[in-house]
Design a protein around this motif. Structure first.
Motif, short mmCIF file in Angstrom:
data_model
loop_
_atom_site.label_atom_id
_atom_site.label_comp_id
_atom_site.label_asym_id
_atom_site.label_seq_id
_atom_site.Cartn_x
_atom_site.Cartn_y
_atom_site.Cartn_z
N CYS A 173 0.83 -1.21 0.00
CA CYS A 173 0.00 0.00 0.00
C CYS A 173 0.86 1.26 0.00
O CYS A 173 0.31 2.37 0.01
CB CYS A 173 -0.94 0.01 1.21
N ASP A 174 2.16 1.10 0.04
CA ASP A 174 3.12 2.21 0.00
C ASP A 174 2.92 3.22 1.13
O ASP A 174 3.06 4.43 0.92
CB ASP A 174 3.07 2.93 -1.36
N LEU A 175 2.62 2.75 2.33
CA LEU A 175 2.53 3.64 3.48
C LEU A 175 3.88 3.73 4.15
O LEU A 175 4.64 2.75 4.17
CB LEU A 175 1.49 3.14 4.48
N SER A 176 4.19 4.87 4.72
CA SER A 176 5.43 5.01 5.48
C SER A 176 5.30 4.25 6.79
O SER A 176 4.19 3.88 7.21
CB SER A 176 5.72 6.48 5.75
N VAL A 177 6.42 4.07 7.47
CA VAL A 177 6.40 3.38 8.76
C VAL A 177 5.51 4.15 9.73
O VAL A 177 4.73 3.55 10.48
CB VAL A 177 7.84 3.23 9.31
N GLU A 178 5.59 5.47 9.70
CA GLU A 178 4.77 6.28 10.59
C GLU A 178 3.28 6.12 10.27
O GLU A 178 2.44 6.06 11.18
CB GLU A 178 5.16 7.77 10.49
N GLN A 179 2.94 6.05 8.99
CA GLN A 179 1.54 5.87 8.60
C GLN A 179 1.03 4.49 9.02
O GLN A 179 -0.10 4.35 9.47
CB GLN A 179 1.37 6.04 7.10
N VAL A 180 1.88 3.46 8.88
CA VAL A 180 1.51 2.11 9.32
C VAL A 180 1.28 2.12 10.83
O VAL A 180 0.30 1.55 11.33
CB VAL A 180 2.57 1.08 8.93
N ALA A 181 2.17 2.79 11.55
CA ALA A 181 2.03 2.87 13.01
C ALA A 181 0.72 3.56 13.38
O ALA A 181 -0.01 3.10 14.27
CB ALA A 181 3.22 3.62 13.61
N VAL A 219 11.49 -12.40 -3.54
CA VAL A 219 11.77 -11.63 -2.34
C VAL A 219 11.87 -10.16 -2.69
O VAL A 219 11.41 -9.31 -1.95
CB VAL A 219 13.05 -12.14 -1.65
N GLY A 220 12.41 -9.84 -3.86
CA GLY A 220 12.53 -8.44 -4.27
C GLY A 220 11.19 -7.76 -4.43
O GLY A 220 11.07 -6.56 -4.28
N VAL A 221 10.14 -8.53 -4.73
CA VAL A 221 8.80 -7.96 -4.89
C VAL A 221 8.35 -7.32 -3.59
O VAL A 221 7.75 -6.28 -3.55
CB VAL A 221 7.80 -9.07 -5.32
N VAL A 222 8.69 -7.96 -2.47
CA VAL A 222 8.26 -7.48 -1.17
C VAL A 222 9.26 -6.49 -0.60
O VAL A 222 8.98 -5.76 0.31
CB VAL A 222 8.06 -8.66 -0.19
N GLY A 223 10.45 -6.44 -1.17
CA GLY A 223 11.41 -5.45 -0.73
C GLY A 223 12.25 -5.91 0.43
O GLY A 223 12.49 -5.16 1.36
N ALA A 224 12.71 -7.14 0.41
CA ALA A 224 13.53 -7.64 1.50
C ALA A 224 15.01 -7.35 1.27
O ALA A 224 15.85 -7.90 1.95
CB ALA A 224 13.31 -9.14 1.67
N SER A 225 15.31 -6.50 0.33
CA SER A 225 16.71 -6.19 0.07
C SER A 225 17.28 -5.38 1.22
O SER A 225 16.58 -4.68 1.93
CB SER A 225 16.84 -5.40 -1.23
N GLY A 226 18.56 -5.43 1.40
CA GLY A 226 19.24 -4.71 2.46
C GLY A 226 19.07 -3.21 2.32
O GLY A 226 18.97 -2.49 3.31
#
Length: 175
Positions: A121-129, A159-166
């Motif tokens: 949904c492309d929410l920031s960490v703060e928006q998710v919180a 894995v790249g679809v979900v963004g698990a890259s470092g």
């Protein structure tokens, strides 16, 4: 008509009028809805309602007219739908999407929710919180644990679809 008189009238007339409108519409839920709407309109006019010689007939007439209006709207909508051509072919979900959903289902609900809100949904960490009511540190932990779990559940190409890259993990720590 006082509020008590209106309440008594409603209690006695509502089931009877619903039965009558149901006979007309053939849909009990719709009959209840339109009769309820008719009573709401009568409530707005309750001071003048006593002057009406046949309040039940007034309610029934309004309810029948509302039912006809609903039917006309539904008929117009159906005509619009029939005129709209169907798409030639709607492709189903690809294997990557199916694998991702299957992997997400294996995560605990808080981690899954954080992953979906942040990465899909492309929410920031703060928006998710804010949306989940969890502190930002908790959201970051859920994202980290969720990505780690997904990394073991998905083939590396997905894995790249979900963004698990470092890189994205570092970016999340900075948010």
């Amino acid at each position: 008509m006082t509020e008590d008189e209106f309440d008594a009238f409603y209690a006695s007339a509502f089931p009877r009028i619903v039965g009558q409108v149901y006979s007309f519409t053939g849909d009990h839920g719709q009959a209840q809805d339109v009769v309820q709407e008719a009573f709401v309109r009568a409530w707005d006019r309750r001071s003048d309602f006593l002057a009406t010689a046949a309040p039940e007939a007034w309610i029934r007439t309004v309810a029948m007219r509302l039912a006809v209006s609903h039917w006309r709207r539904a008929r117009r909508w159906l005509e619009l739908v029939r005129r709209t051509p169907l798409p030639d072919h709607v492709p189903g979900p690809g294997p990557e999407h199916v694998a991702l959903v299957a992997a997400l289902r294996q995560l605990p609900e808080p981690q899954r929710l954080a992953i979906v809100l942040h990465h899909l949904c492309d929410l920031s960490v703060e928006q998710v919180a804010s949306e989940t009511g969890a502190p930002t540190g908790t959201v970051k932990a859920r994202l980290s644990r969720g990505r780690a779990a997904l990394a073991t559940l998905l083939p590396t190409s997905e894995v790249g679809v979900v963004g698990a890259s470092g890189e994205e993990q570092e970016e999340d720590r900075g948010r």
